[in-house]
Scaffold this motif. Sequence first.
Motif, PDB file in Angstrom:
ATOM      1  N   CYS A  50      37.182   3.919  17.266  1.00 47.77           N
ATOM      2  CA  CYS A  50      38.105   4.552  18.199  1.00 47.77           C
ATOM      3  C   CYS A  50      37.389   4.739  19.533  1.00 47.77           C
ATOM      4  N   GLN A 102      42.117   1.661  19.375  1.00 43.84           N
ATOM      5  CA  GLN A 102      41.564   1.556  18.024  1.00 43.84           C
ATOM      6  C   GLN A 102      41.419   0.083  17.662  1.00 43.84           C
ATOM      7  N   THR A 218      33.190   5.692  22.914  1.00 47.52           N
ATOM      8  CA  THR A 218      33.460   5.868  21.493  1.00 47.52           C
ATOM      9  C   THR A 218      33.894   7.311  21.235  1.00 47.52           C
ATOM     10  N   ALA A 219      34.846   7.465  20.308  1.00 49.53           N
ATOM     11  CA  ALA A 219      35.409   8.782  20.010  1.00 49.53           C
ATOM     12  C   ALA A 219      35.545   8.947  18.505  1.00 49.53           C
ATOM     13  N   SER A 220      35.898  10.142  18.082  1.00 47.38           N
ATOM     14  CA  SER A 220      36.065  10.419  16.656  1.00 47.38           C
ATOM     15  C   SER A 220      37.306   9.723  16.121  1.00 47.38           C
ATOM     16  N   ALA A 221      37.331   9.498  14.815  1.00 52.76           N
ATOM     17  CA  ALA A 221      38.487   8.857  14.183  1.00 52.76           C
ATOM     18  C   ALA A 221      39.752   9.676  14.387  1.00 52.76           C
ATOM     19  N   GLU A 222      39.611  10.986  14.476  1.00 48.81           N
ATOM     20  CA  GLU A 222      40.765  11.867  14.645  1.00 48.81           C
ATOM     21  C   GLU A 222      41.495  11.582  15.956  1.00 48.81           C
ATOM     22  N   THR A 223      40.760  11.134  16.961  1.00 48.64           N
ATOM     23  CA  THR A 223      41.366  10.834  18.259  1.00 48.64           C
ATOM     24  C   THR A 223      42.399   9.720  18.150  1.00 48.64           C
TER      25      THR A 223
END
Length: 233
Positions: A50, A102, A218-223
Amino acid sequence: MRAIVLRIMALFGAVALSCGAWVLARYSLPPAEYALIAPLLPQQDGQSVCLTGSFTSQVMNVEDWSKAKMEPTKHLSPDGKPYMRPVPPVMKDKSVRAFTLQLVYDTRTSDYDWIYNFRLAADVEGVGTMFAAGECPWYAKDKVWGWDKRQITGNTTDLYCYIDCDGGGFSLDRAPATPALLMSFDPTIGLKMKGGCGGGGIYRIKPATSGVTFRLQTASAETCRPLEEWASR
């Protein structure tokens, strides 16, 4: 005197040969580790990454294809009437507030080395949230493929994502030495996107000029959960 001239010529020849070898070596070297895109991509089935970015001064033009009108072209049909084409209204220089991307690993096989599915959300002034989905084949190695022996050149520093049937696409380039990608769009083709809740329209976003990039970290999967929810509808 002649001997001196010959020595000078030999010296210049050696210098030229040395410079040529240096240039050849420099341009034949593989990209540095910090420029490779692979470390930022999912590596196996079931994995995804993500990325997201927020912006304050980035703008794009937005074509509203849900409001396109038929207009005559300069070309005539056999009966002498002009061919018609749809022309959408364009909202110019709309502020892009955010992109969320994503990339999902896919196990399909073909002429590419890997392929990813993408989901993209854009938050744009005057439109709101728009979504798009497509694929990103990655050719990491040089190869010859198919009955026609096509020459495929590998690329380890960037990735092109697109939507079939002229839905446009975008390029992803590694931002050197950082966990970030630079996203850019072709100003002629842009990218086809759908409106958010309720399917509110069909749009195509385009940069006003080439060379416009959007930096995605890059970010957390929740994003990326909203993208997964949109894709499951």
